[in-house]
Design an enzyme around this catalytic site. Structure first.
Site, PDB file in Angstrom:
ATOM      1  N   ASP A   1      -1.117  -6.083  -0.324  1.00  0.00           N
ATOM      2  CA  ASP A   1      -1.524  -5.369   0.886  1.00  0.00           C
ATOM      3  C   ASP A   1      -3.031  -5.105   0.886  1.00  0.00           C
ATOM      4  OD1 ASP A   1      -0.037  -4.623   3.134  1.00  0.00           O
ATOM      5  OD2 ASP A   1       1.146  -3.170   1.992  1.00  0.00           O
TER       6      ASP A   1
ATOM      7  N   ASP B   1       0.831  -1.209   0.000  1.00  0.00           N
ATOM      8  CA  ASP B   1       0.000   0.000   0.000  1.00  0.00           C
ATOM      9  C   ASP B   1       0.862   1.255   0.000  1.00  0.00           C
ATOM     10  OD1 ASP B   1       0.875  -0.108   2.627  1.00  0.00           O
ATOM     11  OD2 ASP B   1      -1.122   0.052   3.520  1.00  0.00           O
ATOM     12  N   SER B   2       2.181   1.074   0.109  1.00  0.00           N
ATOM     13  CA  SER B   2       3.115   2.189  -0.080  1.00  0.00           C
ATOM     14  C   SER B   2       3.062   2.717  -1.505  1.00  0.00           C
ATOM     15  CB  SER B   2       4.539   1.753   0.269  1.00  0.00           C
ATOM     16  OG  SER B   2       4.864   0.534  -0.379  1.00  0.00           O
TER      17      SER B   2
ATOM     18  N   GLU C   1       8.342  -4.236  11.189  1.00  0.00           N
ATOM     19  CA  GLU C   1       8.883  -2.983  10.665  1.00  0.00           C
ATOM     20  C   GLU C   1       9.327  -2.054  11.777  1.00  0.00           C
ATOM     21  OE1 GLU C   1       7.692   0.676   7.609  1.00  0.00           O
ATOM     22  OE2 GLU C   1       6.379  -1.070   7.795  1.00  0.00           O
TER      23      GLU C   1
ATOM     24  N   LYS D   1      -1.591  -9.196   2.799  1.00  0.00           N
ATOM     25  CA  LYS D   1      -0.890  -8.735   4.006  1.00  0.00           C
ATOM     26  C   LYS D   1      -1.815  -7.810   4.772  1.00  0.00           C
ATOM     27  CE  LYS D   1       2.490  -5.600   4.100  1.00  0.00           C
ATOM     28  NZ  LYS D   1       1.921  -4.622   5.085  1.00  0.00           N
TER      29      LYS D   1
END
Length: 273
Positions: A92, A53-54, A191, A122
């Site tokens: 994502d 989703d980045s 993360e 994810k």
């Protein structure tokens, strides 16, 4: 810097990831968003591609991951799936699509898999969304968890600082990792957490632990391809290593093209029909 050639050309699956952890082979992961890049990194031997989703930041220019929609994620994922012949492809679930509402969460996850062709989803979060994760897994959809700094919660955290430095949050992260593992997640992304904590989590669960800013005591590493190739100039967190400088190369190449067009050097006689 070393050169790696993938000798096993067979498709990477959830079983492959589990076997890699069992024999101590590190898992090389990358975040990518399109067919061309997916084809290149797949050929280079990447084990696991995340359609992150980045994309909200890297592809659409948003300041956070929150604005990206399910429809947009599916479009990006379709391209990656077509480009990845060997790598395991994970998509994502964007902000707001997996919540305590189990039925809606399941419906969204099914849609992503059916429409994108991805092999897993994810999901950010722990115990608060356990029922939704359990339902998605029960439907036959592999799930990759995501703990530590979860960017969809940036407004709750108040930024992107390292997570779980204090004992209470660290204990909660370990408990969530064990919970995700017990539910059957095929991997867990950690993360921006302390290296010692990440290594402890990796030792404590069966699921492969994929780190980003989580040290080298985990089972694999992931970076965004545009970041590691130096295309996002000015973005240089501590955990990022540049493996190329394509930002400058692209600018210089396009600048040369502009000059050739302006001076009518391009196209030359040999480049015309």
């Amino acid at each position: 810097m070393s050169t790696y050639t993938a000798t096993d050309k067979s498709k990477v699956t959830t079983r492959t990831l589990a076997e890699m952890k069992a024999r101590g082979e590190k898992i090389a992961c990358i975040t990518a968003y399109d067919y061309t890049i997916a084809s290149l990194v797949d050929a280079a031997g990447i084990d696991f591609i995340l359609v992150g989703d980045s994309a909200a930041n890297v592809m659409l220019g948003h300041s956070t991951t929150i604005p990206i929609t399910l429809d947009e994620m599916i479009v990006y994922a379709k391209g990656v799936v077509r480009g990845a012949k060997r790598a395991f492809v994970v998509v994502d679930m964007p902000f707001g699509t997996v919540t305590a509402d189990v039925n809606t969460s399941l419906k969204n996850a099914i849609r992503v898999i059916q429409q994108s062709g991805g092999e897993a989803v994810k999901i950010e979060g722990g115990s608060e969304i356990a029922p939704a994760i359990e339902a998605i897994l029960a439907a036959g959809i592999p799930v990759v968890g995501h703990l530590g700094l979860t960017p969809q919660s940036v407004n709750v955290f108040g930024g992107y600082a390292v997570r779980a430095k204090e004992e209470e949050e660290a204990a909660r992260l370990i408990a969530d990792a064990k919970m995700l593992d017990s539910l059957g997640c095929c991997a867990i992304v950690l993360e921006k957490v302390p290296s010692a904590l990440a290594a402890e989590v990796a030792r404590s669960v069966k699921a492969p632990i994929i780190g980003i800013g989580a040290g080298n005591g985990v089972d694999g590493q992931i970076l965004v391809v545009q970041d590691m190739l130096g295309m996002n100039r000015g973005f240089k967190p501590k955990f990022l290593r540049h493996y190329g400088n394509l930002g400058d190369l692209i600018e210089q190449s396009v600048n040369s093209y502009v000059g050739d067009v302006k001076t009518v050097d391009f196209p030359s006689a040999t480049e015309c029909y």
